[in-house]
Write an enzyme that holds these catalytic residues in place. Structure first.
Site, PDB file in Angstrom:
ATOM      1  N   GLY A 154      25.950 -56.411  76.101  1.00 10.93           N
ATOM      2  CA  GLY A 154      25.265 -55.455  76.959  1.00 10.93           C
ATOM      3  C   GLY A 154      24.127 -54.812  76.213  1.00 10.93           C
ATOM      4  N   GLY A 155      23.300 -54.136  76.954  1.00  8.40           N
ATOM      5  CA  GLY A 155      22.171 -53.428  76.352  1.00  8.40           C
ATOM      6  C   GLY A 155      22.624 -52.144  75.676  1.00  8.40           C
ATOM      7  N   GLY A 193      27.682 -48.994  77.790  1.00  4.81           N
ATOM      8  CA  GLY A 193      29.115 -48.802  77.936  1.00  4.81           C
ATOM      9  C   GLY A 193      29.944 -49.924  77.343  1.00  4.81           C
ATOM     10  CB  ALA A 245      32.993 -49.483  61.575  1.00  5.92           C
ATOM     11  CG  HIS A 275      30.730 -45.836  68.257  1.00 10.13           C
ATOM     12  ND1 HIS A 275      31.090 -46.992  68.889  1.00 10.13           N
ATOM     13  CD2 HIS A 275      29.448 -45.595  68.625  1.00 10.13           C
ATOM     14  CE1 HIS A 275      30.074 -47.443  69.608  1.00 10.13           C
ATOM     15  NE2 HIS A 275      29.065 -46.611  69.456  1.00 10.13           N
ATOM     16  CD  GLU A 310      33.157 -47.066  58.385  1.00  9.96           C
ATOM     17  OE1 GLU A 310      32.065 -47.608  58.655  1.00  9.96           O
ATOM     18  OE2 GLU A 310      33.700 -46.215  59.108  1.00  9.96           O
ATOM     19  NE  ARG A 328      37.077 -45.936  65.085  1.00  9.59           N
ATOM     20  CZ  ARG A 328      35.830 -45.829  64.627  1.00  9.59           C
ATOM     21  NH1 ARG A 328      34.814 -45.991  65.442  1.00  9.59           N
ATOM     22  NH2 ARG A 328      35.601 -45.586  63.356  1.00  9.59           N
TER      23      ARG A 328
END
Length: 176
Positions: free
Chosen positions: A7-8, A12, A33, A49, A62, A53
């Protein structure tokens, strides 16, 4: 199971990917991540983010580079890779990145992740349709991300696109 969510920007897709993974991974969930905190904007996105979550049972690692070299000490019900675009940029442009070997390195890392979980959800970016001219370095990045997306779409059990917060199936999982 491999699921790709595209998605852009701000479409979402991350929220959809988290929901999909939480539905499919009942207990052990890893959030992988890839964003490096370069500047205030990146730090804000990372913080956002993390808040999104919270309470969803994710362990977070990470990992901005070298997915293939990641050593996990256990198997997970599900892993969420957030996101392919950041990972590619890191591999191409970071001094310690894979550079010309980025494409193969990333695919090898994704295969490694699939061996470590029942369900792998990969978030990627739709950046191919604005029609703007870019410098050669950016064109190379866009081309490689397109190749990675195509390779993962071919391997994926399901592919979804998030458009204005609506999740659209592109390739649906076969029912057995």
């Amino acid at each position: 199971m491999l699921i790709l969510v595209t998605g852009g920007s701000a479409s979402g897709k991350s929220a959809h990917a988290e929901r999909i993974l939480c539905e499919r991974a009942p207990v052990s969930r890893l959030y992988l991540a890839t964003m490096q905190p370069f500047g205030a904007t990146a730090e804000k996105r990372i913080a956002r983010h993390r808040v999104l979550r919270q309470g969803k049972g994710f362990q977070t690692v990470e990992r901005p580079l070298d997915l293939a070299g990641l050593k996990l000490d256990r198997r997970y019900d599900g892993i969420l890779l957030e996101d392919l675009g950041n990972l590619l940029a890191n591999e191409l442009f970071a001094p310690e990145g894979a550079k010309d070997a980025a494409f193969g390195s990333i695919l090898a890392g994704i295969e490694r992740l699939q061996d470590c979980c029942e369900t792998l959800v990969v978030v990627t970016n739709e950046i191919f349709s604005d029609g703007l001219p870019y410098p050669a370095e950016a064109v190379r990045y866009i081309h490689l991300l397109g190749r990675l997306n195509a390779a993962l779409c071919a391997r994926a059990d399901a592919v979804y696109e998030s458009v204005c917060g609506i999740l659209l199936p592109i390739k649906e999982e076969e029912t057995r």
